[in-house]
Scaffold this active site. Sequence first.
Site, mmCIF file in Angstrom:
data_model
loop_
_atom_site.group_PDB
_atom_site.id
_atom_site.type_symbol
_atom_site.label_atom_id
_atom_site.label_comp_id
_atom_site.label_asym_id
_atom_site.label_seq_id
_atom_site.Cartn_x
_atom_site.Cartn_y
_atom_site.Cartn_z
ATOM 1 N N LYS A 1 0.856 -1.198 0.000
ATOM 2 C CA LYS A 1 0.000 0.000 0.000
ATOM 3 C C LYS A 1 0.887 1.240 0.000
ATOM 4 C CE LYS A 1 -3.963 1.989 2.507
ATOM 5 N NZ LYS A 1 -4.778 1.912 3.745
ATOM 6 N N SER B 1 -9.827 -0.015 6.905
ATOM 7 C CA SER B 1 -9.199 0.087 5.579
ATOM 8 C C SER B 1 -8.520 -1.177 5.082
ATOM 9 C CB SER B 1 -8.185 1.231 5.555
ATOM 10 O OG SER B 1 -8.860 2.461 5.585
ATOM 11 N N SER C 1 -9.665 2.291 2.689
ATOM 12 C CA SER C 1 -8.760 3.014 1.803
ATOM 13 C C SER C 1 -7.826 2.103 0.999
ATOM 14 C CB SER C 1 -7.904 3.981 2.630
ATOM 15 O OG SER C 1 -7.070 3.266 3.524
#
Lengths: 500, 495
Positions: free
Chosen positions: B78, B177, B153
Amino acid sequence: MALSYEKVIEKYEPVLGLEVHVELGTKSKMFCGCSTEFGAAPNTQVCPVCLGLPGALPAVNGKAIEYTIAIGLALNCSIAPFSRFARKNYFYPDMPKNFQTSQYDEPICFGGFLDVKIDTDEGVKEYRVEIERVHMEEDTGKSLHMGGATGRIHGADYSLLDYNRAGIPLVEIVTKPLTGTGKYAPEVARAYVSELRDILRSLGVSDVKMEQGSLRCDANVSLRLIGAEKLGTRSETKNVNSLRSVERAVRSEMIRHAGILDKGERVIQETRHFHEDTGETTPGRSKEQAEDYRYFPEPDLVPVAPAADWIEKIRGSLPEKPSVRRKRIQEEWQVPDKEMAAMINADVLDQVEETVKLGADPTRARSWWLGEIARLANEREVPAASLPITAKDVAEVVALIVRGELTDKLARQVVEGVINNEGRPSEIIEKRGIKVVSDDSALLQAIEKAIAAQPDVAEKVRGGHIPAAGALIGAVMKETKGQADAAKVRELLLKHLGQG
Amino acid sequence: MIYEKSATEMATALETGEISAVELTKAHLDRIAAVDGEVKAFLYVDSEGALAQAKEVDQRRKAGEKLSPLAGVPLALKDVMVQQGVPTTCGSKMLEGWRPPYDSTVVSRLKAAGVIILGKTNMDEFAMGSSTENSAYFPTHNPWDLTRIPGGSGGGSSASLAAFEAPLAIGTDTGGSIRQPAAVTGTVGVKPTYGGVSRYGLVAFSSSLDQAGPCARNVLDAAYLHEVIGGYDPMDSTSINAPIPPVVAAAKNASVKGMKIGVIKELQGDGYQAGVLKRFNESLEELAKLGAEIVEVSCPNFEYALAAYYLIAPSECSSNLARFDAMRYGIRVGEGSAEEVMNATREVGFGKEVKRRIILGTYALSSGYYDAYYGSAQKVRTLISRDFENAFTKADVLVSPTAPTTAFKIGEKSNDPIAMYLNDIATIPTNLAGVCGISIPSGLAEEDGLPAGFQIMAGAMKDERLYQVGAALEAALNSKWGAPILSKAPKLGAK
Ligand SMILES: [Zn+2]
């Protein structure tokens, strides 16, 4: 026309608050491993943490906590079993994270005091300065404003940022409002900072150099009518970079406030800057609309919870208090009050003590540091302690004098040489070819020795039989390995025996 | 195809010499090249770095070195996680072009274990969002239906798993997330106990809530990754100085016999999609069949979790994001005084949602409002922790649907922040209490044929329970379906 100080104190009572920031002498910064060394090339002592790079996190320097606890204990504070860091949020380019990690409502040390003594009209008087809190925070970087005339941000063409200082551990020591000092407020303020500095130095937690900014003082001053309860509006004077300035800044602010109050006007709560040259303050930014720092507990750090036995260990290793030490030294050396005060004022007590430890007698050690060395320091406008002469040098010079190998006059030359960075005393004696054989005291020693060895001859000379002196002169010449001036020896010998 | 295998299977193939790390990495880079034009999971693909890393792993293996179990297995990172020399944007224009000069602890540990980092995955800007639509670059598409969101996210990480672009991924979970994207993509995502995985080098959104964790296509793979990245780190003061819970062993010992499983009364019913609830209840039946005892527990204060979260997270983010001021890194816009440059840069560099939260947080921390907002939110947080404590006296783990709905359409909720925030209603309490949670697929909702997630929560440092229960349920469901749920996903790149 400014009011006279006498007029001010007839009518008003000053209330002081002193905030002292001390840069701790830890090897590494507050929250990272970067060096704290002063004077390195800009931005060479930085890392992701103290540059506030995205993702970097702080980790508390245990040594900084230990030092802060030591300061708290030396100031008779309680140590919080649990305290936290908070974030003080405001934007400024030299602050890498745009918040300062500081302690806010939970300081690590609180509720202490420091007793200070000053000379008053009624003799030496002691005042107790109560300590509100001692807390930790990190220093900011430095902005250098380039171009323009003033070096200030206004009018500068551009600014350069140096983050070497960012994250250096700072301790802030805050007093409670100090009342009851009356006309001695400026002296008490100075004595407090001076005593505090001595304590910090004795603890070895900071190099406490006011000129370099490792000890900085902000003086809060307000006035109220004598007998009034309510505190007046205060001003906060920054940039007070010497002990003398502390005293002058407080006095100058008292006079300024009184002038405003006498006109029936209102003192503005603001930050002011002290100027060494004029001895006066000028306004900085106004605090009327107090900046909102949006403090909240620092979520990246766990609370500081020092173990009780660790605190006791630190307490047990605290050095002798400066006030106790001064008393001990004064008694041991039998120093009159005035000279003791002179040593403290000239800030040479450490040096004198060290010189004595290295074998010099206290009186001689004192007179060198307070006399010739102080004079040379004055000439150069620097503190005696910062001259390149050490206690060891002075002890060596004193020993040479005692052994008769240096006269006072020659010794002064040697001392001056050391201060001029020409080398250590022995090197200077060597280099300058300082020879001491014609020195009266050395000769007199030899003469006394000769007299003691031949008392009957000496008696003859005393009785007026001058030619008998030849035997004594011969003995002296032998003792000085022929280096003495025979005529001088004769002159001194006869004088010594009452025939000169 | 090799890229369809699990990470554990790939690790075996590497160990037996059936395939080299370079070949495996190339297979994944090819897969990314083939499908990422549609999915858009990656912000940056580091082909060169990945291949260099793979080559090194192969050499070490050839030299007979004892390697970590995941050595040579590729992973998607990420973009909120800092990697030295590799662009790290956090999905924001603010950090466009920034190449960090250091590795996060998670990255250091991945590299040390020989895990191959393929590149950086898309995300909502600074991890603020539940759909990855808040990325300043482009939205990511859900491999199950490219018109839908992959969650957020960490939508890039979850989509990369579901699209078989990587068998493993790193996510970060501040309010869901990791888990919500896992739920809507039919993958597995774990939010470890707060302090279980170092945050050093994780660009902070909300420091007291952020937690990095493993994402994978099955529970055992996630456990292996958890053991690589987890554990104490002196660089993160909030990291827990204790051994990593034995998660791999727990995933292998997938038994729930005699365990008490607590269903949280408040996390079902109104607002939850019927098909999602149906799969949830079926999963409970499976657990009961395996010998677990299902009990109902009440967490009355969870009702206030969302409100507390939307005070605490914005407050911390308003301070955490203050450092983006154009002085030291990232973009710089405008000229004039430092203040003018800061203002102009922050105006251009931050997106709408980030600004919304910075403003919310700045307000909540302001003097005069602090007690009412931030202070009250912290009290709610304490109450939520107490709810968990009480519930854990009645049950070994707690369960709920991970997200109230399956993946919604891209654009559907963009203009309704509250509707968007409600996605995280079931995941947020875990973050507020610092406990741990996992999401595993519970099947496909009948209404839309899209994946739903089953959330398991355990107490602090009891992460192994997530894996134990998760692996047991996963095995039961897989045998019921005949294959892992992802095998039912439409084939990408076929067009
Ligand atoms: Zn540093």
